[in-house]
Design a protein around this motif. Structure first.
Motif, PDB file in Angstrom:
ATOM      1  N   SER A 175       0.836  -1.194   0.000  1.00  0.00           N
ATOM      2  CA  SER A 175       0.000   0.000   0.000  1.00  0.00           C
ATOM      3  C   SER A 175       0.874   1.249   0.000  1.00  0.00           C
ATOM      4  CB  SER A 175      -0.903   0.001   1.236  1.00  0.00           C
ATOM      5  OG  SER A 175      -1.406   1.288   1.490  1.00  0.00           O
ATOM      6  N   LYS A 177       0.085   4.121   1.001  1.00  0.00           N
ATOM      7  CA  LYS A 177      -0.086   4.822   2.274  1.00  0.00           C
ATOM      8  C   LYS A 177       0.916   4.317   3.311  1.00  0.00           C
ATOM      9  CE  LYS A 177      -5.072   5.533   1.634  1.00  0.00           C
ATOM     10  NZ  LYS A 177      -6.418   5.215   2.177  1.00  0.00           N
ATOM     11  N   ASN A 436      -1.681  -5.403   3.998  1.00  0.00           N
ATOM     12  CA  ASN A 436      -1.954  -4.049   3.509  1.00  0.00           C
ATOM     13  C   ASN A 436      -3.438  -3.868   3.214  1.00  0.00           C
ATOM     14  OD1 ASN A 436       0.488  -2.359   3.305  1.00  0.00           O
ATOM     15  ND2 ASN A 436       1.254  -4.041   2.071  1.00  0.00           N
ATOM     16  N   GLU A 439      -5.325  -3.167   6.303  1.00  0.00           N
ATOM     17  CA  GLU A 439      -5.197  -1.793   6.782  1.00  0.00           C
ATOM     18  C   GLU A 439      -6.004  -0.813   5.938  1.00  0.00           C
ATOM     19  OE1 GLU A 439      -1.092  -0.798   7.068  1.00  0.00           O
ATOM     20  OE2 GLU A 439      -0.621  -2.402   8.483  1.00  0.00           O
ATOM     21  N   ASP A 440      -6.069  -1.065   4.627  1.00  0.00           N
ATOM     22  CA  ASP A 440      -6.696  -0.097   3.718  1.00  0.00           C
ATOM     23  C   ASP A 440      -8.150  -0.412   3.392  1.00  0.00           C
ATOM     24  OD1 ASP A 440      -4.326   1.233   3.661  1.00  0.00           O
ATOM     25  OD2 ASP A 440      -3.721   0.567   1.679  1.00  0.00           O
ATOM     26  N   THR A 443     -10.706  -2.486   7.097  1.00  0.00           N
ATOM     27  CA  THR A 443     -10.557  -1.855   8.406  1.00  0.00           C
ATOM     28  C   THR A 443     -11.652  -2.328   9.364  1.00  0.00           C
ATOM     29  OG1 THR A 443      -9.757   0.079   7.199  1.00  0.00           O
ATOM     30  CG2 THR A 443     -10.211   0.358   9.541  1.00  0.00           C
TER      31      THR A 443
END
Length: 590
Positions: A175, A177, A436, A439-440, A443
């Motif tokens: 990711s 981010k 990843n 997390e993205d 969530t």
């Protein structure tokens, strides 16, 4: 750059190909056709670029298959061509591409730093003081490299750029981010940004999803757009007007370094400069990041995860999908597992590289029809990163919250003529990609990631090293290969581990023929000679099965106090063998 926007050049490789065709590698042209490289640099400077990049993106001994002496000559030639053309009109940045991503045949553990160091030392000795790391898919090596550069020249300027696709992920499944978050922690990196991978519109959308500040020095160098293949060559749309309009929007958002990557030309840079010079209201407009994906409104209950996190002993059973579309027996076995209190069903992903019904599809059906927790195996063999990610998102929609990420058995040689392995990723990268995505995308409703652990090897500590690496990538639990040997049992009793949960693999042997096959044809399995010889003398089929059940039960009794659960592999879809082992070890009562 505090008060100005720095405009770079555009593409070198694709523009060189447009001029010369495919008759010569772009990097080698610095020696064989230096006049063409000089011409390209001059055209970009004339267009208004104030930073040009050396023709060294793929200049390394791996990609070019050249000796260090030749590589040194090439690096020096490329740097000095750019320096002599730039003079006082532009800065010169040394372009360095990612070695590990261009060398898929090399092992993941291979140390590329000595190669990076050689390249950097050669360029530093020539006077280079600006380094641009382009099209990276992770931060691997970047901290070590940038620290080394600063140790030799504390005033050097280091820009790291990452290549992302339209979904905000790199080709290695990372990711952007998370990458930017980690890059910010590296003091020796002066600036970061995005290049290649996507056109300007998609990169602009990705840029807006990042948490940027006015103190960040951010670069954005998109591709001209998306190419098409014409006569074997990638051809990009000629769109300087559109491209420069998008770059103007990007600059207004806060990018301090702008330019172009694949498909861009001096005309693109000229248009960018004209639009930047003509805009009298170029102010920062950084706003709170836009969410590309909405947060989950509903979290799926995961009873298996709850038990494992509460330190309860768990039982998992593996079922193999069929070779055909007859799923009745598998669904029946799944129902029996539920009735007997099994916590989790794992669904194999075409073991031995032979096509079976897709593990994600079968797991989704079992989850929804039988209402039992499932964990599909996902291997890297058959699908590229896009397909893997698509399948995982689809599985999540269908209630899948557990995944075993594995490399996968290779396709058999006899099938290689028609069926090719993909291996676009390895198990580490797959684990990292799912983490990843947690997390993205997922969530508050994450997928529990599992990894494989093979202790049937001489160097068991090396396997624990692999476990640690997988844990760093995001794996939480580990399913071992089938356990038979006393040395593995002893190792489990004394092994040092952190918070990882271990499920011990149990595969009951059902006959001498079965023992011989497992021992000689399946990698990762080691059946002691005492068991093989024991079955050799058993002629009665039922007695052989009973013997296999007893061996498995004895092994479980030996290890159950030292592991977090048992992971049964069902022999020949005979679920009754598993339930009998469970009965003998009182696991049915847990």
């Amino acid at each position: 750059m505090k008060d100005n926007i720095l405009v770079t050049d555009g593409a070198m490789g694709t523009y060189f190909g447009e001029i010369m065709g495919n008759v010569l590698s772009c990097e080698m042209a610095s020696i064989k056709k230096p006049e063409i490289i000089r011409r390209i640099h001059r055209e970009y400077i004339k267009a208004g670029a104030k930073l040009i990049r050396t023709n060294t993106f793929s200049a390394n001994s791996f990609s070019m298959n050249i000796e260090k002496e030749k590589l040194s000559e090439l690096l020096k030639a490329s740097y000095n061509i750019a320096k002599n053309v730039a003079k006082m009109d532009a800065f010169v940045g040394c372009s360095i591409g990612p070695l590990h991503e261009s060398q898929k045949k090399r092992k993941n553990e291979f140390d590329y730093f000595p190669e990076y160091k050689f390249i950097i030392d050669t360029l530093l000795d020539e006077g280079a003081d600006i380094f641009i790391f382009e099209t990276f898919g992770s931060i691997d090596y970047l901290e070590k490299i940038s620290n080394y550069i600063k140790s030799r020249n504390k005033d050097a300027f280091i820009l790291t750029q990452f290549s992302v696709m339209a979904d905000g992920y790199t080709r290695r499944g990372n990711s952007i981010k998370k990458i930017i978050k980690e890059t910010r922690k590296i003091d020796s990196i002066d600036a970061f940004g995005l290049n290649c991978g996507s056109g300007p519109a998609h990169i602009y959308n990705i840029l807006k999803s990042l948490e940027l500040s006015r103190n960040d020095i951010v670069s954005v160098l998109p591709n001209a757009g998306y190419p098409e293949i014409i006569n074997g060559r990638m051809v990009y749309v000629n769109n300087p007007g559109y491209f420069s309009e998008k770059i103007l929007e990007i600059a207004k958002y806060g990018a301090k370094i702008v330019g172009g990557c694949c498909g861009t030309t001096p005309e693109h840079i000229k248009e960018i400069v004209q639009k930047l010079n003509g805009d009298q209201h170029l102010n920062f407009e950084i706003q709170p990041p836009e969410m590309i994906y909405k947060k989950n409104l509903h979290s799926e209950k995961n009873s298996f995860r709850e038990k494992i996190e509460n330190n309860e002993f768990v039982v998992a059973v593996e079922l193999d999908p069929p070779f055909n579309i007859e799923l009745d027996q598998m669904l029946k076995n799944a129902q029996i597992c539920k009735q007997n209190g099994i916590d989790l069903l794992t669904i194999a992903d075409s073991p031995r590289g032979m096509a079976r019904v897709d593990s994600l599809m079968v797991a989704s059906k079992i989850k929804n029809d039988i209402d039992i927790e499932v964990m599909p195996h996902i291997c890297c063999r058959d699908k590229n990163m896009n397909a893997l990610k698509s399948g995982i998102m689809g599985a999540h929609i269908n209630g899948i919250r557990n995944i075993l990420a594995i490399t996968g058995d290779p396709v058999l040689d006899i099938d290689n003529v028609y069926t090719k392995s993909v291996f676009n990723m390895n198990s580490y990268e797959l684990i990292n990609m799912i983490n990843n995505m947690n997390e993205d995308l997922f969530t508050d409703d994450e997928i529990l990631i599992a990894g494989a652990l093979n202790l049937n090897v001489k160097n068991k500590n090396s396997q624990m090293g692999r476990l640690k690496k997988k844990s760093e990538k995001g794996a939480k639990i580990y399913l071992t290969q089938p356990i038979y040997s006393d040395d593995v049992i002893d190792y489990l009793k004394n092994m040092q581990r952190g918070e990882e949960k271990i499920l011990a693999g149990i595969l009951p042997i059902v006959s001498y023929k079965n023992a011989e096959f497992l021992n000689n044809e399946l990698p990762g399995i080691d059946i002691p000679e005492k068991y093989v010889n024991l079955f050799k003398n058993i002629k009665n089929k039922n007695l052989a099965i009973e013997t296999g059940i007893d061996i498995s039960a004895n092994i479980i009794e030996e290890i159950k106090d030292y592991v977090d659960g048992i992971y049964f592999i069902t022999p020949f879809n005979k679920i009754e063998i598993i339930t009998e082992v469970m009965r003998k070890t009182n696991l049915l009562e847990i």
